[in-house]
Design a protein around this motif. Sequence first.
Motif, PDB file in Angstrom:
ATOM      1  N   ASP A   1       0.836  -1.205   0.000  1.00 45.09           N
ATOM      2  CA  ASP A   1       0.000   0.000   0.000  1.00 45.09           C
ATOM      3  C   ASP A   1       0.869   1.253   0.000  1.00 45.09           C
ATOM      4  O   ASP A   1       0.555   2.242  -0.680  1.00 45.09           O
ATOM      5  CB  ASP A   1      -0.900   0.023   1.238  1.00 45.09           C
ATOM      6  CG  ASP A   1      -2.015  -1.010   1.188  1.00 45.09           C
ATOM      7  OD1 ASP A   1      -2.238  -1.585   0.108  1.00 45.09           O
ATOM      8  OD2 ASP A   1      -2.656  -1.232   2.235  1.00 45.09           O
ATOM      9  N   LEU A   2       1.957   1.213   0.765  1.00 44.67           N
ATOM     10  CA  LEU A   2       2.858   2.362   0.827  1.00 44.67           C
ATOM     11  C   LEU A   2       3.487   2.620  -0.535  1.00 44.67           C
ATOM     12  O   LEU A   2       3.598   3.768  -0.982  1.00 44.67           O
ATOM     13  CB  LEU A   2       3.938   2.120   1.879  1.00 44.67           C
ATOM     14  CG  LEU A   2       4.961   3.234   2.075  1.00 44.67           C
ATOM     15  CD1 LEU A   2       4.286   4.518   2.542  1.00 44.67           C
ATOM     16  CD2 LEU A   2       6.031   2.812   3.085  1.00 44.67           C
ATOM     17  N   GLU A   3       3.908   1.555  -1.222  1.00 47.07           N
ATOM     18  CA  GLU A   3       4.507   1.707  -2.543  1.00 47.07           C
ATOM     19  C   GLU A   3       3.486   2.255  -3.534  1.00 47.07           C
ATOM     20  O   GLU A   3       3.797   3.122  -4.360  1.00 47.07           O
ATOM     21  CB  GLU A   3       5.054   0.364  -3.031  1.00 47.07           C
ATOM     22  CG  GLU A   3       5.856   0.472  -4.320  1.00 47.07           C
ATOM     23  CD  GLU A   3       6.635  -0.789  -4.644  1.00 47.07           C
ATOM     24  OE1 GLU A   3       7.443  -0.753  -5.588  1.00 47.07           O
ATOM     25  OE2 GLU A   3       6.442  -1.811  -3.948  1.00 47.07           O
ATOM     26  N   ASP A   4       2.247   1.762  -3.461  1.00 50.95           N
ATOM     27  CA  ASP A   4       1.188   2.278  -4.348  1.00 50.95           C
ATOM     28  C   ASP A   4       0.942   3.761  -4.084  1.00 50.95           C
ATOM     29  O   ASP A   4       0.761   4.545  -5.039  1.00 50.95           O
ATOM     30  CB  ASP A   4      -0.112   1.498  -4.129  1.00 50.95           C
ATOM     31  CG  ASP A   4      -0.039   0.067  -4.657  1.00 50.95           C
ATOM     32  OD1 ASP A   4       0.870  -0.213  -5.472  1.00 50.95           O
ATOM     33  OD2 ASP A   4      -0.881  -0.759  -4.255  1.00 50.95           O
TER      34      ASP A   4
ATOM     35  N   GLU B   1       3.635   5.715  -5.726  1.00 46.28           N
ATOM     36  CA  GLU B   1       3.449   5.729  -7.181  1.00 46.28           C
ATOM     37  C   GLU B   1       2.345   6.715  -7.582  1.00 46.28           C
ATOM     38  O   GLU B   1       2.431   7.384  -8.613  1.00 46.28           O
ATOM     39  CB  GLU B   1       3.100   4.335  -7.694  1.00 46.28           C
ATOM     40  CG  GLU B   1       4.235   3.313  -7.578  1.00 46.28           C
ATOM     41  CD  GLU B   1       5.356   3.562  -8.576  1.00 46.28           C
ATOM     42  OE1 GLU B   1       5.178   4.407  -9.480  1.00 46.28           O
ATOM     43  OE2 GLU B   1       6.417   2.930  -8.436  1.00 46.28           O
ATOM     44  N   GLU B   2       1.306   6.791  -6.754  1.00 45.23           N
ATOM     45  CA  GLU B   2       0.163   7.660  -7.065  1.00 45.23           C
ATOM     46  C   GLU B   2       0.395   9.112  -6.647  1.00 45.23           C
ATOM     47  O   GLU B   2      -0.454   9.969  -6.879  1.00 45.23           O
ATOM     48  CB  GLU B   2      -1.093   7.125  -6.368  1.00 45.23           C
ATOM     49  CG  GLU B   2      -1.557   5.757  -6.848  1.00 45.23           C
ATOM     50  CD  GLU B   2      -1.989   5.776  -8.311  1.00 45.23           C
ATOM     51  OE1 GLU B   2      -2.563   6.792  -8.751  1.00 45.23           O
ATOM     52  OE2 GLU B   2      -1.715   4.779  -9.021  1.00 45.23           O
TER      53      GLU B   2
ATOM     54  N   ILE C   1      11.182   7.325  -0.789  1.00 46.51           N
ATOM     55  CA  ILE C   1      10.448   6.129  -0.373  1.00 46.51           C
ATOM     56  C   ILE C   1      10.235   5.206  -1.565  1.00 46.51           C
ATOM     57  O   ILE C   1      10.430   3.988  -1.480  1.00 46.51           O
ATOM     58  CB  ILE C   1       9.106   6.517   0.277  1.00 46.51           C
ATOM     59  CG1 ILE C   1       9.354   7.189   1.628  1.00 46.51           C
ATOM     60  CG2 ILE C   1       8.205   5.301   0.443  1.00 46.51           C
ATOM     61  CD1 ILE C   1       8.116   7.762   2.267  1.00 46.51           C
ATOM     62  N   LYS C   2       9.857   5.794  -2.678  1.00 47.11           N
ATOM     63  CA  LYS C   2       9.626   4.997  -3.889  1.00 47.11           C
ATOM     64  C   LYS C   2      10.913   4.280  -4.307  1.00 47.11           C
ATOM     65  O   LYS C   2      10.910   3.082  -4.618  1.00 47.11           O
ATOM     66  CB  LYS C   2       9.149   5.911  -5.036  1.00 47.11           C
ATOM     67  CG  LYS C   2       8.713   5.163  -6.286  1.00 47.11           C
ATOM     68  CD  LYS C   2       8.477   6.115  -7.470  1.00 47.11           C
ATOM     69  CE  LYS C   2       7.449   7.180  -7.132  1.00 47.11           C
ATOM     70  NZ  LYS C   2       7.152   8.039  -8.329  1.00 47.11           N
ATOM     71  N   LYS C   3      12.034   5.006  -4.257  1.00 48.22           N
ATOM     72  CA  LYS C   3      13.314   4.425  -4.642  1.00 48.22           C
ATOM     73  C   LYS C   3      13.720   3.301  -3.699  1.00 48.22           C
ATOM     74  O   LYS C   3      14.163   2.230  -4.139  1.00 48.22           O
ATOM     75  CB  LYS C   3      14.385   5.518  -4.651  1.00 48.22           C
ATOM     76  CG  LYS C   3      15.780   5.034  -5.034  1.00 48.22           C
ATOM     77  CD  LYS C   3      16.780   6.187  -4.996  1.00 48.22           C
ATOM     78  CE  LYS C   3      18.187   5.715  -5.329  1.00 48.22           C
ATOM     79  NZ  LYS C   3      19.168   6.825  -5.243  1.00 48.22           N
ATOM     80  N   GLU C   4      13.556   3.525  -2.388  1.00 45.49           N
ATOM     81  CA  GLU C   4      13.952   2.509  -1.402  1.00 45.49           C
ATOM     82  C   GLU C   4      13.121   1.242  -1.561  1.00 45.49           C
ATOM     83  O   GLU C   4      13.651   0.127  -1.476  1.00 45.49           O
ATOM     84  CB  GLU C   4      13.803   3.053   0.024  1.00 45.49           C
ATOM     85  CG  GLU C   4      14.736   4.186   0.376  1.00 45.49           C
ATOM     86  CD  GLU C   4      16.181   3.762   0.489  1.00 45.49           C
ATOM     87  OE1 GLU C   4      16.444   2.548   0.573  1.00 45.49           O
ATOM     88  OE2 GLU C   4      17.058   4.651   0.497  1.00 45.49           O
ATOM     89  N   LEU C   5      11.835   1.389  -1.778  1.00 48.86           N
ATOM     90  CA  LEU C   5      10.973   0.216  -1.900  1.00 48.86           C
ATOM     91  C   LEU C   5      11.252  -0.550  -3.180  1.00 48.86           C
ATOM     92  O   LEU C   5      11.076  -1.769  -3.242  1.00 48.86           O
ATOM     93  CB  LEU C   5       9.504   0.642  -1.841  1.00 48.86           C
ATOM     94  CG  LEU C   5       9.024   1.132  -0.468  1.00 48.86           C
ATOM     95  CD1 LEU C   5       7.606   1.676  -0.556  1.00 48.86           C
ATOM     96  CD2 LEU C   5       9.098   0.013   0.559  1.00 48.86           C
TER      97      LEU C   5
END
Length: 573
Positions: A121-124, A127-128, A145-149
């Motif tokens: 959910d955090l990655e989504d 992305e959004e 955060i997006k890069k780390e995930l």
Amino acid sequence: MPVHNSEIASKFDHLADLLEIKDANEFRVRAYRNAANTIRDQSRSIASMVKEGDDLSELPDIGDDLAGKITTIVRTGKFPLLEEVAEDMDEAIVDATRIPGIGPKRAKALFDMLDLSSLDDLEDAAEEGEIADVSGFGEKTQARIKKELKQGDITEQRFHLDTAEDFAEPLIAYIREIDGVEKAEIAGSYRRRKETVGDLDILVAGQDGGAIIDAFVAYDEVDEVESKGKTRSTVTLRSGINVDLRVIPEESWGAAIHYFTGSKKHNVAGRRRAQDRGLKLNEYGLYEEKSRVGGATEDEVYDAIGLPWIDPVLREDRGEIEAAEEGDLPDLVTLDDIRGDLHSHTTASDGKHSLRQMAEAAMDRGYKYLAITDHSKSQTQAGGLSADDLERQIDDIAELNDGFNGFRLLAGCEVDILEDGDLDFPDSLLSKLDLVVASIHSKLDLDEEAQTDRIIRAMDSPEVNIIGHPTGRMLEKRRPYPLDMERLIEAAADRGCALELNANPNRLDLSDIHCRQAAELGVRIAISTDAHATGGLGNMRYGVDQARRGWLNRKDVLNTLSWHNLSRALKRS
């Protein structure tokens, strides 16, 4: 079953994280974090202290209540309060705290504000573009955060070198006592002394593999046996570390320890050299066609491929093959070369021991000097010293030095570099000190140009001798802040300013690569522990390991000098 200091400290840290997520009283949270640091700083085993009836409440930051909790952990292996607090905790929030720069409070805020229930959910949400709209985050944090995930599984557990050592050394000592074991060594990244260790690869030379494996899986810290054969077994220790043990014939020892030490790139380069000489090199030995022609020792392996033995810390395929071929391998710095420590704290700021206690601990290590570098006034949360406090400490150090023979306390300060590059104290005060370490502790989110300019401007002061923990990283917790390291190192070279290799195993800042770059430009490195207690001085060995990985020799390291030569080296004019 013994309980290690790192296990107890980890439980206290984990409890502090959970309490912070629950928005508990900040003083309560800090009490558990301080206790964790105290436990890590102990040179003695806490379990042994409990067994011998020592009063744990006499340790810094450990009162009667915490002493009781520690005793319970040691005697039962359980921490009831942690289990209680963790019972209704969302593990996804805990996992999110492992994203560098996202602490417990920020992770909780994200999950609450965006109604998240998992890392997916955090990655989504990243992305959004939803994270950028949460107060206190923004586009930069969202991108990070997006890069780390996307970089990998942040839940994958890696262990700092000191923690891995805490479990590895008793285990290898146990294995060496097993009947039939002729040799036993830990290979892999542990032998190469990398900053973090994912698992342990252990090689054993012995005759009865089955009996050795039986004894290995019976080790009292084995939590799960994943596989068990006649010559190989994989287990998970209570700490979560995976251990892979292989039993090999002694005639293959050199080839096997070379192969399993790595790195992969170094091994590939070695195999190519063997092929060029009509040989085949693998983990079983050296072969000419189908005949085994060597591999019993590492010297034999390297000799066969036309090279001298290469220290494991250098085996990263970063030029060590070529240097060995040319007879130009570095004469690496050793722990015995270190004459003193140039960064430490006392009870005057956020340390746990007095000036005299720190001095005596340094003398016990055979040091000739120790720099006391308590925080400057801007570090209010760390008890930073006022100008008057620092003046008094200079006098106190001078008085203590009158009673020492062959040892000197250096009057220093870890002075904050402010956002614009100014220093927390004026040069007129800093000029009274033996040594100044300038460090960044705030405004870590400046862009690369501004952050680099900030440090370079601080180095413009002729009173600054060393830049402390230059990139600000905290291993597995905080990425380095953006810096143009090439420009920073060049500026240090131009100004005659040293860079610190902070030996705290949570930092190890500088990296091995940056150490080497600095030395190549003539910038001296200060390997310092940043000790906040007497036990913290023992972290010097991790800094020396890192320096060795960075190809540093004795002449590259500032604190290999005698005080007479160091005092001259610190003068920048």
